[in-house]
Design a protein around this motif. Structure first.
Motif, PDB file in Angstrom:
ATOM      1  N   VAL A 411      40.253  37.522  41.142  1.00 41.86           N
ATOM      2  CA  VAL A 411      39.917  37.311  42.551  1.00 41.86           C
ATOM      3  C   VAL A 411      38.908  38.355  43.014  1.00 41.86           C
ATOM      4  O   VAL A 411      37.931  38.035  43.708  1.00 41.86           O
ATOM      5  N   MET A 412      39.141  39.586  42.640  1.00 43.79           N
ATOM      6  CA  MET A 412      38.201  40.638  43.014  1.00 43.79           C
ATOM      7  C   MET A 412      38.407  41.857  42.127  1.00 43.79           C
ATOM      8  O   MET A 412      39.473  42.070  41.553  1.00 43.79           O
ATOM      9  N   LYS A 413      37.330  42.651  42.003  1.00 43.42           N
ATOM     10  CA  LYS A 413      37.373  43.930  41.304  1.00 43.42           C
ATOM     11  C   LYS A 413      36.337  44.832  41.983  1.00 43.42           C
ATOM     12  O   LYS A 413      35.129  44.670  41.788  1.00 43.42           O
ATOM     13  N   GLY A 416      37.842  50.478  42.801  1.00 48.59           N
ATOM     14  CA  GLY A 416      38.963  50.957  42.011  1.00 48.59           C
ATOM     15  C   GLY A 416      40.183  50.061  42.039  1.00 48.59           C
ATOM     16  O   GLY A 416      41.278  50.501  41.658  1.00 48.59           O
ATOM     17  N   GLN A 417      40.023  48.828  42.475  1.00 46.74           N
ATOM     18  CA  GLN A 417      41.132  47.875  42.509  1.00 46.74           C
ATOM     19  C   GLN A 417      40.700  46.569  41.840  1.00 46.74           C
ATOM     20  O   GLN A 417      39.513  46.236  41.825  1.00 46.74           O
ATOM     21  N   ALA A 418      41.656  45.850  41.339  1.00 42.36           N
ATOM     22  CA  ALA A 418      41.389  44.515  40.807  1.00 42.36           C
ATOM     23  C   ALA A 418      42.599  43.634  41.072  1.00 42.36           C
ATOM     24  O   ALA A 418      43.739  44.113  41.102  1.00 42.36           O
ATOM     25  N   VAL A 419      42.323  42.353  41.280  1.00 41.21           N
ATOM     26  CA  VAL A 419      43.383  41.366  41.505  1.00 41.21           C
ATOM     27  C   VAL A 419      43.068  40.132  40.681  1.00 41.21           C
ATOM     28  O   VAL A 419      41.938  39.628  40.702  1.00 41.21           O
ATOM     29  N   TRP A 420      44.055  39.669  39.935  1.00 40.03           N
ATOM     30  CA  TRP A 420      43.986  38.391  39.228  1.00 40.03           C
ATOM     31  C   TRP A 420      45.060  37.469  39.783  1.00 40.03           C
ATOM     32  O   TRP A 420      46.097  37.934  40.282  1.00 40.03           O
ATOM     33  N   ILE A 421      44.808  36.175  39.667  1.00 40.77           N
ATOM     34  CA  ILE A 421      45.761  35.194  40.189  1.00 40.77           C
ATOM     35  C   ILE A 421      45.891  34.033  39.204  1.00 40.77           C
ATOM     36  O   ILE A 421      44.988  33.770  38.407  1.00 40.77           O
ATOM     37  N   ALA A 422      47.022  33.359  39.241  1.00 41.15           N
ATOM     38  CA  ALA A 422      47.265  32.175  38.422  1.00 41.15           C
ATOM     39  C   ALA A 422      48.331  31.331  39.125  1.00 41.15           C
ATOM     40  O   ALA A 422      48.910  31.754  40.133  1.00 41.15           O
ATOM     41  N   THR A 423      48.591  30.160  38.580  1.00 44.59           N
ATOM     42  CA  THR A 423      49.530  29.216  39.189  1.00 44.59           C
ATOM     43  C   THR A 423      50.562  28.785  38.160  1.00 44.59           C
ATOM     44  O   THR A 423      50.238  28.582  36.991  1.00 44.59           O
ATOM     45  N   ASP A 424      51.801  28.641  38.622  1.00 43.49           N
ATOM     46  CA  ASP A 424      52.845  28.052  37.795  1.00 43.49           C
ATOM     47  C   ASP A 424      52.767  26.536  37.971  1.00 43.49           C
ATOM     48  O   ASP A 424      53.051  26.026  39.059  1.00 43.49           O
ATOM     49  N   PRO A 425      52.381  25.785  36.942  1.00 50.13           N
ATOM     50  CA  PRO A 425      52.217  24.337  37.112  1.00 50.13           C
ATOM     51  C   PRO A 425      53.520  23.605  37.396  1.00 50.13           C
ATOM     52  O   PRO A 425      53.503  22.493  37.930  1.00 50.13           O
ATOM     53  N   LYS A 430      52.490  31.014  42.897  1.00 52.72           N
ATOM     54  CA  LYS A 430      51.335  31.793  42.484  1.00 52.72           C
ATOM     55  C   LYS A 430      51.788  33.073  41.786  1.00 52.72           C
ATOM     56  O   LYS A 430      52.800  33.674  42.165  1.00 52.72           O
ATOM     57  N   PHE A 431      51.039  33.451  40.768  1.00 58.92           N
ATOM     58  CA  PHE A 431      51.225  34.751  40.140  1.00 58.92           C
ATOM     59  C   PHE A 431      50.063  35.644  40.567  1.00 58.92           C
ATOM     60  O   PHE A 431      48.904  35.214  40.517  1.00 58.92           O
ATOM     61  N   ALA A 432      50.371  36.854  40.986  1.00 56.51           N
ATOM     62  CA  ALA A 432      49.336  37.797  41.390  1.00 56.51           C
ATOM     63  C   ALA A 432      49.538  39.102  40.630  1.00 56.51           C
ATOM     64  O   ALA A 432      50.628  39.676  40.641  1.00 56.51           O
ATOM     65  N   ALA A 433      48.475  39.541  39.960  1.00 53.64           N
ATOM     66  CA  ALA A 433      48.500  40.831  39.259  1.00 53.64           C
ATOM     67  C   ALA A 433      47.586  41.795  40.004  1.00 53.64           C
ATOM     68  O   ALA A 433      46.411  41.500  40.224  1.00 53.64           O
TER      69      ALA A 433
END
Length: 494
Positions: A411-413, A416-425, A430-433
């Motif tokens: 999603v963004m980096k 000094g921060q980063a965010v990843w996202i995904a979906t449980d089908p 939503k999964f957020a790291a």
């Protein structure tokens, strides 16, 4: 260009592969539907290739590879002990592939130091280009490399890796090997015949085309009669052994060897046994993404990855760039996981050590590899790595993200921060790291509006396996330097 001379084959250790029964492979042949084709048959179309590739590795492969710990030196006793450990401790979590890495055909690979590094397994040559120690190359009469019986005693009498593969299969696991692109230069020097062809190894070899970090092989000219037959012959042998996974090395590190990749793909498709194809080494060229998706199940997007923060941080950018090509049967590969004890006997990379990654960096690596759906291949020595490290491989909720989530992306980096996202089908959750890439502990914030998540969400911490309450508009977590958190967000329905 080196002129290849004929040499008396009696000087070489020859092991023949006769009378190997392959009746047990018939069943897998039927289910896999990869019929054998002769050289005049119509080749697979691109769409057919993709269908074949996607039949395997429906989720990112998980397992262990011997390179990070043992370099090229693992033997049968050590490998079987590792398989036993995996079966007892890791298989239940999905870690199913056990892979022997490179130079398994040499009795004492790297038993001398080279300018490259301690014990690097280059071959030494006489002035005429012939190998100084031909007895170190174990192959059959068709130039096909065979396991060294000094290191793998069960390979004696032409059995090859079949006894070890049978052992791995008896544990409910799958067996893999590493191969180098091309044909061994000893076979080319001796003009060994190619099974199924009138050509010889000398006819198809390209002496000018050698790996720049391992000098054992010559490239194979895909335009030559006998080239495809050579690859067909080695994969026929691997199918007879019961191999499930192939790591094909020196395929992408420049130049990109599309001709040999395609020959490997065709050889697998006609061999009668399904095999996952992993291409190495990286960084893979993004411009060849469509070719990789059609021909491989996984491919290295990074250079050799070791236990330093700069390499880990670089993989955020690499995995982000490759995220559009994540899909069933084809997975961008961030490389093996250098956790635990690595570089035994000070090889292959630095002194023998426990991984230099900090505890927070362990969380970051496993979170990133999981939400980016990289294959998970543990590299550390399982027999001497403590449980405090092995726990990072046993979190079912994190591994679920790796195996089953969809729409995985960064999603963004920034700052000094980063965010990843995904979906449980299955649920739509939503999964957020969240990642803290800075050198100090700090709060990391995910503005939910960036993903149009405008409702209230129940939050579960996947690493700690705890419910954290309800959030809306923003998800914030205080995270240690170089650390990470992974969350499941479940929408609260009115």
């Amino acid at each position: 260009m080196m002129e290849i001379q004929k040499h008396d084959l009696n000087n070489y250790k020859i092991l023949t592969m006769k009378n190997i029964k392959i009746a047990a492979l018939a069943l897998s042949f039927v289910f896999f539907s990869c019929g054998t084709k002769d050289k005049n048959s119509k080749t697979n179309t691109n769409s057919e290739n993709e269908k074949v590739v996607s039949k395997l590795a429906a989720t990112p492969p998980m397992g262990w590879n011997s390179f990070d710990a043992y370099d090229c030196r693992i033997n049968e006793k050590e490998f079987k002990a590792t398989v036993d450990y995996m079966a007892d401790n890791l298989l239940q979590y999905g870690w199913e592939y056990a892979v022997i890495d490179y130079i398994w055909w040499h009795p004492e690979p790297g038993n001398w130091d080279t300018p490259r590094r301690k014990g690097h397994p280059d071959i030494r040559y006489n002035e005429d280009g012939s190998p100084l120690h031909p007895e170190y190359t174990t192959m059959d009469e068709y130039g096909r490399l065979l396991p060294s019986v000094e290191r793998f005693p069960s390979a004696a009498n032409g059995k090859g890796f079949k006894p070890i593969a049978d052992y791995v299969h008896s544990k409910g696991m799958k067996f893999g090997i590493h191969i180098m692109r091309g044909i061994h230069r000893v076979a080319a020097h001796n003009a060994t015949p190619i099974m199924g062809s009138k050509a010889t190894a000398k006819d198809i070899a390209e002496p000018f085309d050698t790996c720049n970090w391992c000098n054992h092989m010559f490239g194979v000219d895909a335009s030559k009669e006998g080239a495809q037959e050579y690859y067909n012959s080695i994969f026929k042998l691997y199918a007879e052994w019961g191999v499930d996974f192939i790591k094909a090395d020196d395929t992408m590190f420049p130049p990109y060897h599309d001709g040999e990749i395609e020959m490997i793909r065709k050889a697998i498709d006609q061999c009668g046994r399904p095999m996952v194809l992993s291409l190495s080494c990286g960084e893979a060229p993004l411009s060849r993404a469509s070719h990789l998706v059609k021909n491989a199940n996984m491919w290295r997007v990074s250079a050799d990855f070791w236990d330093d923060w700069e390499s880990l941080e670089h993989n955020f950018d690499l995995l982000n760039a490759w995220s559009p090509f994540i899909g069933e049967g084809h997975w961008p590969d961030a490389d093996m996981i250098p956790f635990g004890r690595i570089s035994l006997q000070d090889r292959p990379h630095g002194k023998e050590r426990m991984s230099k990654f900090t505890v927070p960096e362990h969380y970051t690596l496993m979170s990133l590899w999981s939400i980016a759906k990289s294959p998970l291949m543990m590299g550390g020595d399982l027999l001497t790595t403590p449980e405090s490290t092995m726990k990072f491989l046993k979190n079912e909720e994190i591994l679920y993200v790796n195996q089953h989530s969809i729409d995985n992306r960064q999603v963004m980096k920034q700052n000094g921060q980063a965010v990843w996202i995904a979906t449980d089908p299955k649920t739509g959750d939503k999964f957020a790291a969240l990642f803290n890439l800075s050198d100090k502990e700090r709060p990391v914030k995910f503005n939910l509006e960036l993903e149009s998540l405008r409702d209230e969400y129940k939050v579960r911490d996947l690493w700690d396996k705890k419910e954290l309450g309800v959030v809306s508009k923003e998800l914030t977590s205080v995270i240690q330097s170089h650390g990470a958190k992974m969350f499941r967000l479940t929408r609260i329905k009115e």
